[in-house]
Structures are given as C-alpha cells and as structure tokens.
Write an enzyme that holds these catalytic residues in place. Structure first.
Site, PDB file in Angstrom:
ATOM      1  CB  CYS A  48      -0.946   0.008   1.188  1.00  0.00           C
ATOM      2  SG  CYS A  48      -1.943  -1.474   1.290  1.00  0.00           S
TER       3      CYS A  48
ATOM      4  CG  ASN B  63      -6.856  -1.045   1.802  1.00  0.00           C
ATOM      5  OD1 ASN B  63      -6.182  -0.586   0.881  1.00  0.00           O
ATOM      6  ND2 ASN B  63      -6.330  -1.524   2.920  1.00  0.00           N
TER       7      ASN B  63
ATOM      8  CG  HIS C 123      -3.038   3.291   2.619  1.00  0.00           C
ATOM      9  ND1 HIS C 123      -3.698   2.992   1.445  1.00  0.00           N
ATOM     10  CD2 HIS C 123      -3.026   2.147   3.349  1.00  0.00           C
ATOM     11  CE1 HIS C 123      -4.053   1.715   1.475  1.00  0.00           C
ATOM     12  NE2 HIS C 123      -3.656   1.183   2.613  1.00  0.00           N
TER      13      HIS C 123
END
Ligand code: UT7
Length: 308
Positions: free
Chosen positions: A109, A263, A233
């Site tokens: 990520c 996500n 994020h």
C-alpha cells in the site's frame, strides 16, 4: 539540477458498485459493523490491474497534454499484477504506447509514494517525463467467504504525470521505511488469498504514519501546521482520524475516500489525490503531505509544494 512537477492526473474505477448491504446478503456482517469499524460504505469491484491502469494513465496523459510517445519511464505500483511474469507495466506500456522503459514496483500500500520518490529521482537522473500509476485489483486475491477481508478491499487506479521543470522541484521532503520482520502480518502466497492480522497492522499503521510524516516534514523544514492537504492511505477511517488527530491536522485538511472505494492498496493515495484535485482542494503553493503504509511492512511519506 532539474526539478519535477506533477502536470497531469487521472483515475479509473470499475463500474460495479458493491455496497455493505450487498456483502451482508452472503456474509455474516452488517452495514453498521463495516461503517463503524472501517468507514467503508461501498467499493468498486472488477476489471484488471492493467486495464484500470491504462484507463487512469490515459486520462493523466491527456490532462498533461501528452501521449505515450512523450514518456521516458512508466512506473506501475501494484501488489496485484496480472501475472508474475511479465510485469503488468508491459501490458500498460503497450496499451498507452509508452516510448521509454516500464517497470513494476511492489511496496504494497506504500507503493505509490515509493513510486513518487523514485520518479523524482528518475527526473534528477535525466528523465524528462515519468508516468506513475498505482493500480490494483485486490478483489482477485480476496477470499469472498472471509468476512474479515472481503469487507475491506476494492479495485481501482490513479495516475500522475511528472515532468522536469526549470523551476523548483515539488518534492520538499520524503521518508521511506520498511521492517521485514513484520512481513507475516499481511501476505499472499503464490496462488493463495490475502491474509492480514488487522489488529497488529492497525497498531503499527498509526505509529508509522505519524513518525514517517513527521520525518518527511522535518526534512522539508516544515511541521504539520504547515500542511494544507494531507492525503493518507485509505485503509481504515479510524487509522486516518487517529493519525491526523495526533499530527494536529483537522478534518478540513485531510482527504477521505475510503467510504466510496474501500482499501485499494497502492491505488488509494492517487485516487484520494485526484478526488481532492477534482474538488478544487489544492491550489498552487499549497503544501501536500502524502503518507502510506502496508504489507512488508512498508511505510512512505512525501511532502510536495503543489505547482498546479
Ligand atoms: O492497507 C494496509 C493494511 N491494512 C490495514 O491497515 C488494516 C488495519 N486493520 C483494521 O483496519 C482493523 O483491524 C479491521 C477493520 C481489519 C478490523 O477491525 P477491529 O476493530 O480490529 O476488529 P477485530 O478484528 O478486533 O474484530 C472485532 C470483532 C470480532 O468478534 P469478537 O471476537 O469480538 O466476537 C470479529 O470476529 O468483529 C468481528 N468481525 C466482524 N464482524 C462483522 C471481524 N470482521 C467482521 C465483519 N463483520 N466483517
């Protein structure tokens, strides 16, 4: 020495919207649990990493007034490549007609921010234009019978074009970190499904965002009070709120898109950045803090002085 500036951006998400209620129909979960624990209300599911990457990349090139012919290097950040070999960047390279080189980057990520720092380095080394894409289809490595992960993931892509400039560089400070001793917390073996120890990752994530952001800001000679827009994020709204609170950044100064996309790993920061840009939240001269964390574990922060 040449500076680098973001001159174009674009995003792509699959058309298919999957709501929390849709998931509750087949899983032992509820809209209330997912919303309260994660901030996610819906996510987009479908497509391929290359397909979404090409779509986002095409929009970013168009926005910058360029074509693939103008690009010296394509950097594709992804954790969910179409295949092990070749790199998914090869498919995107063909799709966009990129003139120069192309490579994949996997820092989970944190990948987009790792890519952003690498792209600035490429421009310092002489590249004139770099296309940076974060593209993911986490849905393909998710066990849809596992409620602990199925409710979290989404698919999408975001892209930016960076160009060499005679003016000052946009990148004021950065920090990249990794701790491989924590790699067991989030993983996907060959042919397997994603596994995550959510509680442990949560604990490390808040600390990582705060520490990494603070270091990147210090290197830029700035503090959190100077940040006009924080683009974190999007893994969990509670992580974003906790980190922003501890940094002293109020909600008007940070971006949340997890409610719409879930996500999306390395696509989450560029998706959030493009949203903020489309909403007119960034003006020339603004200070932007980008910060990601994820499997590895890795973490990464970058501070930009937005050129517009
Ligand atoms: O992208 C980078 C890496 N990823 C992350 O940063 C994710 C970090 N972690 C998280 O976001 C959170 O830990 C989760 C959202 C994954 C989980 O939230 P939590 O508050 O840590 O919940 P939990 O795992 O402690 O589970 C609490 C309860 C458990 O039940 P019991 O043991 O209390 O009876 C779970 O079994 O919630 C249960 N549960 C669910 N219930 C309904 C777990 N998943 C679900 C679900 N629906 N989907």
């Amino acid at each position: 020495m040449p500076g680098a500036r973001i001159t174009g951006w674009g995003m792509a998400v699959p058309d298919k919207v999957v709501t929390n209620d849709d998931l509750s129909a087949t899983l032992d979960t509820s809209d209330a649990w997912i919303t309260e624990r994660t901030g996610i209300r819906e996510r987009r599911i479908g497509g391929t990493t290359s397909g979404l990457g090409i779509e986002a990349g095409r929009l970013a090139l168009k926005h910058a007034g360029l074509t693939g012919d103008d690009i010296d290097v394509l950097v594709l950040a992804t954790t969910t490549p179409d295949a092990i070999v070749p790199g998914t960047s090869a498919t995107v390279e063909e799709g966009l007609g990129i003139a120069g080189g192309a490579f994949d980057l996997n820092a989970a990520c944190s990948g987009f921010v790792y890519g952003l720092v690498a792209a600035h380095g490429l421009i310092l080394a002489g590249a004139r234009r770099v296309l940076l894409i974060g593209s993911e289809t986490l849905s393909r490595i998710t066990d849809w019978d596992d409620r602990s992960l199925a409710v979290l993931v989404g698919d999408g892509a975001g892209a930016v074009v960076l160009e060499a400039t005679d003016g000052p560089t946009e990148l004021l400070g950065w920090h990249l970190g990794a701790d491989g001793s924590l790699r067991h917390l989030l993983k996907c073996d060959h042919g397997g499904y994603l596994y995550m120890n959510g509680k442990e990752i949560f604990r490390h994530a808040v600390r990582a965002v705060i520490d990494s952001s603070t270091i990147a800001l210090q290197r830029a000679g700035l503090t959190p009070a100077d940040v006009d827009l924080f683009v974190p994020h999007q893994a969990n709204a509670r992580i974003i709120t906790a980190a922003a609170q501890r940094l002293g950044i109020n909600p008007e100064r940070y971006v949340v898109t997890i409610d719409r996309y879930g996500n999306t790993s390395s696509a989450s920061i560029p998706l959030a950045l493009v949203h903020a840009l489309n909403e007119g939240r960034l003006e020339p001269g603004h200070t932007v803090l980008l910060s990601g964390f994820g499997g590895g574990m890795t973490w990464a922060s970058a501070v930009l002085r937005w050129g517009g």
